[in-house]
Design an enzyme around this catalytic site. Structure first.
Site, PDB file in Angstrom:
ATOM      1  N   ASP A 225       4.250   0.328  11.748  1.00  0.00           N
ATOM      2  CA  ASP A 225       3.378  -0.533  11.345  1.00  0.00           C
ATOM      3  C   ASP A 225       3.078  -1.897  11.968  1.00  0.00           C
ATOM      4  O   ASP A 225       2.054  -2.447  11.773  1.00  0.00           O
ATOM      5  CB  ASP A 225       3.114  -0.510   9.929  1.00  0.00           C
ATOM      6  CG  ASP A 225       2.876   0.855   9.125  1.00  0.00           C
ATOM      7  OD1 ASP A 225       2.350   1.664   9.962  1.00  0.00           O
ATOM      8  OD2 ASP A 225       2.882   1.487   7.959  1.00  0.00           O
TER       9      ASP A 225
ATOM     10  N   ARG B 173      -5.058  10.650   2.766  1.00  0.00           N
ATOM     11  CA  ARG B 173      -3.723  11.143   3.120  1.00  0.00           C
ATOM     12  C   ARG B 173      -2.768  11.265   2.053  1.00  0.00           C
ATOM     13  O   ARG B 173      -1.704  11.928   1.826  1.00  0.00           O
ATOM     14  CB  ARG B 173      -3.305  10.465   4.342  1.00  0.00           C
ATOM     15  CG  ARG B 173      -2.362  11.240   5.118  1.00  0.00           C
ATOM     16  CD  ARG B 173      -1.860  10.897   6.237  1.00  0.00           C
ATOM     17  NE  ARG B 173      -1.173  12.022   6.806  1.00  0.00           N
ATOM     18  CZ  ARG B 173      -1.701  13.029   7.486  1.00  0.00           C
ATOM     19  NH1 ARG B 173      -2.675  12.901   7.922  1.00  0.00           N
ATOM     20  NH2 ARG B 173      -1.029  14.143   7.612  1.00  0.00           N
TER      21      ARG B 173
ATOM     22  N   LYS C 165       0.992  -1.136  -0.006  1.00  0.00           N
ATOM     23  CA  LYS C 165       0.054  -0.093   0.089  1.00  0.00           C
ATOM     24  C   LYS C 165       0.919   1.401  -0.058  1.00  0.00           C
ATOM     25  O   LYS C 165       0.456   2.180  -0.825  1.00  0.00           O
ATOM     26  CB  LYS C 165      -0.994  -0.045   1.146  1.00  0.00           C
ATOM     27  CG  LYS C 165      -1.472   1.156   1.701  1.00  0.00           C
ATOM     28  CD  LYS C 165      -2.367   1.129   2.835  1.00  0.00           C
ATOM     29  CE  LYS C 165      -2.869   2.579   3.298  1.00  0.00           C
ATOM     30  NZ  LYS C 165      -2.045   3.193   4.211  1.00  0.00           N
TER      31      LYS C 165
ATOM     32  N   ASP D 224      -5.545   8.257   8.768  1.00  0.00           N
ATOM     33  CA  ASP D 224      -5.455   7.689  10.052  1.00  0.00           C
ATOM     34  C   ASP D 224      -5.606   8.701  11.211  1.00  0.00           C
ATOM     35  O   ASP D 224      -4.843   9.483  11.186  1.00  0.00           O
ATOM     36  CB  ASP D 224      -4.262   6.981  10.082  1.00  0.00           C
ATOM     37  CG  ASP D 224      -4.617   5.454   9.853  1.00  0.00           C
ATOM     38  OD1 ASP D 224      -5.656   5.180   9.930  1.00  0.00           O
ATOM     39  OD2 ASP D 224      -3.667   4.704   9.654  1.00  0.00           O
TER      40      ASP D 224
END
Length: 437
Positions: A320, A98, A23, A122
């Site tokens: 992450d 974003r 992503k 987020d």
């Protein structure tokens, strides 16, 4: 009506799972198609909301988009409708995503101006965009911010190369400045540059298009400006966050799983960080094989003190995956301190794990101590809401290992980052389905 996942946990899984395209790479690579009039073909693009939204925005700019097959698209930005960037529609569309911030560099480089509504995305603490704009200003752009309209504007008659020292090693900030610098006059040096594999992929792709970037993979990038860029083909890396997630899933559910085509050389410290939790995994060709393990024991430091796992800019451990490490540690033997340095509200999901029976002490917004239960007391199924993409995936893994039924709501957050996650998990034996609530 909102969708939710209903999960019956505690089942052993087995089989093969293939990670989707990354992503975070997709969001950079797709913006780079704006730098040339020629065709750019990109494959292994994940079919997820954030990426599809960006492809829609490119189409609204009148970029010609052709779908060649699953995850395989050709882009041609030879007749860009620049007025769209000033329109009300873009103010609305750009604010939802974003990743749209990375169209600024290419737009500024090719058209001499760029605009952006304040982006969303987020809720994981303050993610400032100062690094991006400071870089553009250093290259010679004029920057204005309209507070009432929440709208950023950049203009530049000509971008000129310069020595830029970044305040923070921002991945998207580095990507944006590189994309502006490739068409600037003269030499740009970017020090304290991010060096994530995704950024290396972007630089390699730009070089194939005719850019002149050296120092790729280091924190000092040298960009010699060129007059124009050409087309190219590019294949995206697999998503390392998914790869780490499946390692954690295998351990927690005591499953034997093979993760296919992981591009092992680009995983950095990820495999070894999971090994520190006692998880056995081996490299088989370009796959990761994880045997079924009844228990896994957290290693201590050499002097016997408790292990700390913290995030850091690449080649450190990616933030992450900290939520995954935290979940996996709840069923390990031993204790670990999780230190989330880079964002300030990513650990707030631990209350949901505590509800499931995990032994966790939240020390402050950045640190949590996990006391592992060594698979003796499984987590209990419960009902919960996913706060952000990465925590959502961590909660999913917790639910798949837990006894009984769990419901996870707000799964739009999970769908933003993971393609068909329920279908792919069912294929290896998970009991998960979408329900409407």
């Amino acid at each position: 009506m909102s969708n939710a996942f209903e999960i019956r946990g505690g089942k052993k899984l087995s089989g093969e799972i293939t990670p989707q395209g990354a992503k975070n790479e997709a969001l950079q690579i797709l913006c780079a198609v704006l730098l040339t009039e020629d065709e750019v073909r990109i494959s292994n693009i994940p079919d997820i909301k954030d990426v599809n939204k960006l492809i829609d925005i490119l189409q609204d700019f009148n970029v010609k988009v052709t779908k060649n097959g699953k995850g395989d698209y050709t882009f041609k930005a030879d007749e860009v409708n620049f007025d769209y960037i000033k329109s009300q529609e873009f103010k609305k569309d750009g604010a939802k995503l974003r990743g749209s911030v990375m169209i600024l560099g290419p737009m500024l480089a090719r058209f001499g101006e760029a605009y952006l509504p304040t982006p969303g995305g987020d809720k994981i603490g303050r993610r400032r965009l100062d690094t991006h704009f400071q870089g553009f200003v250093e290259l010679g752009a004029e920057f204005t911010y309209d507070e009432e309209e929440a709208y950023y504007s950049l203009r530049a008659k000509e971008l000129k190369g310069k020595f830029i020292l970044l305040e923070e090693a921002s991945v998207t900030g580095t990507a944006n400045i590189v994309m502006a610098a490739v068409l600037a006059k003269g030499k740009t040096s970017i020090y304290n540059a991010a060096c994530e594999p995704y950024l290396q992929q972007l630089c390699k792709m730009l070089n194939r298009m005719g850019a002149n970037i050296s120092g790729i993979g280091s924190n000092l990038l040298i960009v010699e400006g060129v007059d124009k860029l050409n087309g190219t083909d590019h294949r995206m890396l697999p998503d390392m966050v998914e790869i780490g997630s499946w390692i954690g899933l295998a351990a927690m559910t005591k499953s034997e799983i093979t993760i296919k085509d992981v591009n092992w050389n680009e995983l950095g410290v990820i495999p070894n960080t999971f090994r520190k939790l006692g998880i056995e995994l081996e490299q088989r060709g370009d796959d990761i094989y994880i045997p079924s393990q009844e228990n896994y024991k957290i290693q201590k430091f050499i002097d016997g003190s408790i292990l700390t796992v913290s995030d850091a800019p690449w080649p450190g451990f990616t933030p992450d995956l900290l939520s995954i490490i935290l979940v996996v540690a709840t069923q390990a033997k031993g204790s670990v301190l999780i230190h989330q340095k880079m964002f300030e509200s990513r650990l707030f999901f631990v209350d949901k794990l505590i509800d499931m029976g995990a032994q966790i002490i939240l020390c402050d917004p950045h640190r949590a101590t996990v006391i592992g239960m060594n698979q003796e007391t499984p987590l209990r199924g419960t009902s919960m809401v996913s706060p952000d993409i990465r925590a959502g995936n961590a909660l999913l893994i917790a639910a798949l290992s837990a006894e009984g039924k769990s419901i996870i709501q707000n799964i739009e957050q999970i769908d933003r980052g993971y393609e068909n996650i329920d279908e792919r998990l069912r294929a290896i034996g998970a009991d998960i389905r979408r329900i409407e609530q």
